[in-house]
Write a protein that holds these residues in place. Sequence first.
Motif, PDB file in Angstrom:
ATOM      1  N   ASN A 475       0.798  -1.227   0.000  1.00 41.43           N
ATOM      2  CA  ASN A 475       0.000   0.000   0.000  1.00 41.43           C
ATOM      3  C   ASN A 475       0.829   1.274   0.000  1.00 41.43           C
ATOM      4  N   THR A 476       2.164   1.145  -0.001  1.00 39.83           N
ATOM      5  CA  THR A 476       3.014   2.339  -0.102  1.00 39.83           C
ATOM      6  C   THR A 476       3.703   2.432  -1.455  1.00 39.83           C
ATOM      7  N   PHE A 477       3.420   1.498  -2.359  1.00 44.51           N
ATOM      8  CA  PHE A 477       4.081   1.524  -3.668  1.00 44.51           C
ATOM      9  C   PHE A 477       3.737   2.793  -4.436  1.00 44.51           C
ATOM     10  N   TYR A 478       2.532   3.318  -4.200  1.00 43.49           N
ATOM     11  CA  TYR A 478       2.105   4.502  -4.942  1.00 43.49           C
ATOM     12  C   TYR A 478       1.342   5.440  -4.013  1.00 43.49           C
ATOM     13  N   SER A 479       1.679   6.712  -4.044  1.00 44.05           N
ATOM     14  CA  SER A 479       0.960   7.740  -3.296  1.00 44.05           C
ATOM     15  C   SER A 479       1.211   9.082  -3.970  1.00 44.05           C
ATOM     16  N   PHE A 480       0.598  10.135  -3.463  1.00 42.74           N
ATOM     17  CA  PHE A 480       0.814  11.456  -4.057  1.00 42.74           C
ATOM     18  C   PHE A 480       0.549  12.537  -3.022  1.00 42.74           C
ATOM     19  N   ASN A 481       1.185  13.687  -3.212  1.00 35.67           N
ATOM     20  CA  ASN A 481       0.930  14.877  -2.413  1.00 35.67           C
ATOM     21  C   ASN A 481       1.332  16.093  -3.222  1.00 35.67           C
ATOM     22  N   ASN A 482       1.031  17.281  -2.710  1.00 37.48           N
ATOM     23  CA  ASN A 482       1.230  18.508  -3.486  1.00 37.48           C
ATOM     24  C   ASN A 482       2.686  18.869  -3.684  1.00 37.48           C
ATOM     25  N   VAL A 483       3.559  18.363  -2.862  1.00 39.99           N
ATOM     26  CA  VAL A 483       4.971  18.730  -2.980  1.00 39.99           C
ATOM     27  C   VAL A 483       5.729  17.726  -3.834  1.00 39.99           C
ATOM     28  N   GLU A 484       5.551  16.459  -3.559  1.00 35.87           N
ATOM     29  CA  GLU A 484       6.278  15.430  -4.310  1.00 35.87           C
ATOM     30  C   GLU A 484       5.588  15.031  -5.603  1.00 35.87           C
ATOM     31  N   GLY A 485       4.292  15.338  -5.718  1.00 39.10           N
ATOM     32  CA  GLY A 485       3.538  14.864  -6.863  1.00 39.10           C
ATOM     33  C   GLY A 485       3.309  13.376  -6.747  1.00 39.10           C
ATOM     34  N   ARG A 487       4.284   9.737  -6.351  1.00 39.01           N
ATOM     35  CA  ARG A 487       5.419   9.152  -5.629  1.00 39.01           C
ATOM     36  C   ARG A 487       5.355   7.631  -5.761  1.00 39.01           C
ATOM     37  N   LEU A 488       6.436   7.065  -6.258  1.00 38.15           N
ATOM     38  CA  LEU A 488       6.558   5.616  -6.351  1.00 38.15           C
ATOM     39  C   LEU A 488       7.590   5.135  -5.334  1.00 38.15           C
ATOM     40  N   ARG A 489       7.298   3.995  -4.745  1.00 38.71           N
ATOM     41  CA  ARG A 489       8.199   3.463  -3.722  1.00 38.71           C
ATOM     42  C   ARG A 489       8.258   1.941  -3.851  1.00 38.71           C
ATOM     43  N   LEU A 490       9.432   1.389  -3.648  1.00 33.55           N
ATOM     44  CA  LEU A 490       9.629  -0.056  -3.667  1.00 33.55           C
ATOM     45  C   LEU A 490      10.620  -0.419  -2.571  1.00 33.55           C
ATOM     46  N   GLY A 491      10.291  -1.446  -1.789  1.00 30.12           N
ATOM     47  CA  GLY A 491      11.172  -1.827  -0.690  1.00 30.12           C
ATOM     48  C   GLY A 491      10.934  -3.231  -0.222  1.00 30.12           C
ATOM     49  N   GLY A 492      11.640  -3.618   0.798  1.00 35.18           N
ATOM     50  CA  GLY A 492      11.495  -4.950   1.376  1.00 35.18           C
ATOM     51  C   GLY A 492      12.428  -5.147   2.542  1.00 35.18           C
ATOM     52  N   ARG A 493      12.469  -6.363   3.029  1.00 31.88           N
ATOM     53  CA  ARG A 493      13.270  -6.661   4.208  1.00 31.88           C
ATOM     54  C   ARG A 493      13.585  -8.151   4.241  1.00 31.88           C
ATOM     55  N   THR A 494      14.589  -8.497   5.021  1.00 27.64           N
ATOM     56  CA  THR A 494      14.957  -9.904   5.168  1.00 27.64           C
ATOM     57  C   THR A 494      14.063 -10.575   6.199  1.00 27.64           C
ATOM     58  N   GLN A 556      -0.753   6.001  13.763  1.00 21.98           N
ATOM     59  CA  GLN A 556      -0.659   4.692  14.384  1.00 21.98           C
ATOM     60  C   GLN A 556      -1.145   3.631  13.415  1.00 21.98           C
ATOM     61  N   PHE A 557      -0.432   2.523  13.358  1.00 23.10           N
ATOM     62  CA  PHE A 557      -0.834   1.341  12.595  1.00 23.10           C
ATOM     63  C   PHE A 557      -0.990   1.609  11.105  1.00 23.10           C
ATOM     64  N   VAL A 558      -0.352   2.638  10.585  1.00 28.51           N
ATOM     65  CA  VAL A 558      -0.400   2.909   9.151  1.00 28.51           C
ATOM     66  C   VAL A 558       0.778   3.794   8.807  1.00 28.51           C
ATOM     67  N   GLN A 559       1.280   3.669   7.582  1.00 31.23           N
ATOM     68  CA  GLN A 559       2.405   4.488   7.174  1.00 31.23           C
ATOM     69  C   GLN A 559       1.916   5.759   6.492  1.00 31.23           C
ATOM     70  N   GLU A 560       2.717   6.818   6.618  1.00 27.49           N
ATOM     71  CA  GLU A 560       2.295   8.123   6.140  1.00 27.49           C
ATOM     72  C   GLU A 560       2.117   8.164   4.634  1.00 27.49           C
ATOM     73  N   ASP A 561       2.922   7.388   3.893  1.00 26.86           N
ATOM     74  CA  ASP A 561       2.778   7.388   2.446  1.00 26.86           C
ATOM     75  C   ASP A 561       1.827   6.302   1.960  1.00 26.86           C
ATOM     76  N   ASN A 562       0.891   5.895   2.820  1.00 27.87           N
ATOM     77  CA  ASN A 562      -0.189   5.009   2.420  1.00 27.87           C
ATOM     78  C   ASN A 562      -1.037   5.701   1.362  1.00 27.87           C
ATOM     79  N   PHE A 563      -1.379   4.979   0.311  1.00 21.83           N
ATOM     80  CA  PHE A 563      -2.125   5.562  -0.801  1.00 21.83           C
ATOM     81  C   PHE A 563      -3.442   6.192  -0.345  1.00 21.83           C
ATOM     82  N   LEU A 564      -4.165   5.540   0.566  1.00 23.63           N
ATOM     83  CA  LEU A 564      -5.475   6.044   0.983  1.00 23.63           C
ATOM     84  C   LEU A 564      -5.386   7.351   1.750  1.00 23.63           C
TER      85      LEU A 564
END
Length: 858
Positions: A475-485, A487-494, A556-564
């Motif tokens: 749910n953070t792969f894609y988001s948008f705001n007025n400053v960044e326009g 925004r695409l994100r890709l990540g992961g972890r071990t 809480q319980f959600v990331q700021e760059d969540n698409f919703l």
Amino acid sequence: MKNYLKKIIFILAFILPLFNLAGFAQQTEVKQTVITGVITDATDKDPIPYVTVLFKGTGIITKSDADGKFVISTRETHTELQFSYVGYKSSFVSVKPGESQVINVKMQSESQSLSEVVISSNKRPAYRNKNNPAVELIRKVIENKSKNQGKAYEHISYQQYEQMSFSLSNLSEKFKGKKLFRNYQFLFEEQDSTKIGGKLTLPIFMEEKLSQNYLQRNPDKKKVVVLGDKHVNYDSKFIDTKGMSKYFERMYADINIYDNNISLVSNQFLSPIADASPTFYKFFITDTIKTHSPQLIELSFIPRNNTDLLFEGKIYITMDGNYAVQDAFLTVNKNINLNFVRALEAKLDFDKNPDGRYHLAKTNLIIDFGISQNKGGGFTGQRTVILKDYQVNVPQPDTVYQGPAHVIAPNAEKRPDQFWNNQRMADPSLTANINIYKNIDTLQTIPSFKRTMDLVTLLFAGYKDFGPFEMGPVNTFYSFNNVEGFRLRLGGRTTTALSNRYFFETYGAYGFKDEKWKYFLSGTYSLNNKSIYAFPQNYIRGSFQRDTKIPGQELQFVQEDNFLLSFKRGENNMLLYNDIYKVDYVHEFENHFSYAISARKWTQRPGGSLIFNNFDANNLHSVDHINTSEITVNLRYAPFEKFYQGKLYRTPIIDKYPIFNLRYTAGLKGVLGGEYNYHNLMGSIDKRFYLSQLGYTDVTVEGGYLFGKVPFPLLTIHRANQTYAYQLNSYNLMNFLEFVSDKYASVNLDHNFNGFFFNKIPLIKRLKLREVASIKVLYGSLRDENNPNKNPDLFQFPKNSDGVTTTQSLDRTPYVEGSVGVGNIFKILRVDMVKRFNYLNNPEVSEWGIRARVKFDF
């Protein structure tokens, strides 16, 4: 076909997280007599519920369930059963001691032909508490509660065996016969079709525990030693088995009928013998059992309003002067304002102590859940608790109570099968689903199941597993705001598949409007050789992050760059670009006390319309960035906390216990380029207060104080919300960066009435809606040394495009907002009308707003 299986497991995965001592192993030489059967009307053959069943002349008693079924057992030698029910002739049946038998009983009605019938009225007399013998009796029970619930004993000890099982239930033969399940028939179990949950079930979870319990009064002490612990084990990358266990433990909590309120399915039900029960219940004397010693009165009860969180059923009261509960059967009305619950039954059996009083000996609780009230698949859970070797007023050595109050024996999870077979002998029904242990182990070796659970984890937890590495969150792969326009994100972890000691996490993001790269990298070393996401945590982590942040946004319980959360009201063009080097040490303890120490070097740069300006020799001067170096200590104590551990966050299973937080931060000037000296202290308490039939209130009290002179980005920027989602811990009509303080105090109250008023409105009550209300009050101020209006060498507060200052401090008037709303819309949605009561002249504020929140409740 494959999609059908995936949908079923999809639902399962959604509902679950939202769920060798010789003395004990010895068998008695006296064989057990176990009688089961069905009691029906001899004329119309309909089952008779709640019939009293007892071994004649004894206190070994039970009653039939809603379907007329009963089970009764004893190790004593008795040869006759007695069946009693008001309106029917008592029946007596011979039994064979020491054998298991099925005895079906047909009871004859006591009705007689009448030569004349006189009808005086078709209207029932009004029910009254006054001069009502049933109400007088229940008041006697209430008066004697204290001595009957064990408080009169200085010492109590007992063994407790409990079994919790959970199944996908009420399945059809068509479902079982799907081609997709051809190789998985071993998963299904059949039972009597009249039982709760239907004939065909698919067990998915089971756990068993045996514990030794000690209680002492004056001073109060309690010790629980877990002697055995056996449960289904799912792959931890899919399901948090321990979290699921805690979830079911909260849903199927212990029932103490002597408590005023009984917690079940995350709600509180008023006990039929609560102090205020005559106000909410109607009571009726329905039978007198004279063959029992002492004599028993059967007392039936129903709610005055059948949609309230109340029970209906029967209790049996001893007429020996103690007025104790000797037996109880509890159920709920089908119209109750309780989501998804199709049926609920609880049977409580009590045994007599040497002094003539009674203690709880066995509880059997069954709850059936489903979207449809009467048909279709659902979920059924059953929890059975058996207390044995109950001893009173036998003092224990002080050494028994030394150390932690809850202890797990070293070999508790390694008990052999014979150990558990011995525990199950108390009730034959406890052996019904024990094949689940090996069935689930087998299931997890099947590739198709692994693939399906992989898909479910991706959709709901947001991670795709690749063995030693997992990608996400989705749910953070894609988001948008007025400053960044965009925004695409890709990540992961071990994962632990790579190492139990070392964990790495990273992501990269790019904003197409500001044309800037953002990224994060961290490395973590686990000090207890277990996943850093498993309780209790103990690790050290180093990280670097370059990314944006809305000032004061703490979610809480959600990331700021969540698409919703990309959809926001008003202006949203002020961001901070942050470079953060950080080292963390986290240590949690089994008693749910934890501390964390972190060191952070933090560089903040303004973005969008946010500018750092101050006056230098009366000239306005622009500052590119500020540097701070900090040491932070966090202390947290959450007694008896329960939670479900997800991939990203711990989802709390909220209960009545408080949560305490204390945080201290010190800014270090001259260390690693730090520009400011300051000390920031913050504390908070969160607690839920249950108000019985009036619902519950979630209360958060918080306060903070900052010592030192700092620019506004380092002040307390109060949590605002410009999204359309209702956020419990934010001010939903406050704009981002609208208020700052160097000292503040706040209180938030969020109350859910659980439909107390709606339940009494005709037609409306059918919708099972619930009333909600909240009030949030924030006091704050800013000392002159930190106020740029009094101190021009500080950064000036931000201004909008019209040159109007949009950030300010609170004056002597607190910020206040409140809301009223309707919850449980379609069983998942809450909608609030929010009103802001003051500071309405601030630029670009809204006095009213509609906010929604998805919330899954029972």
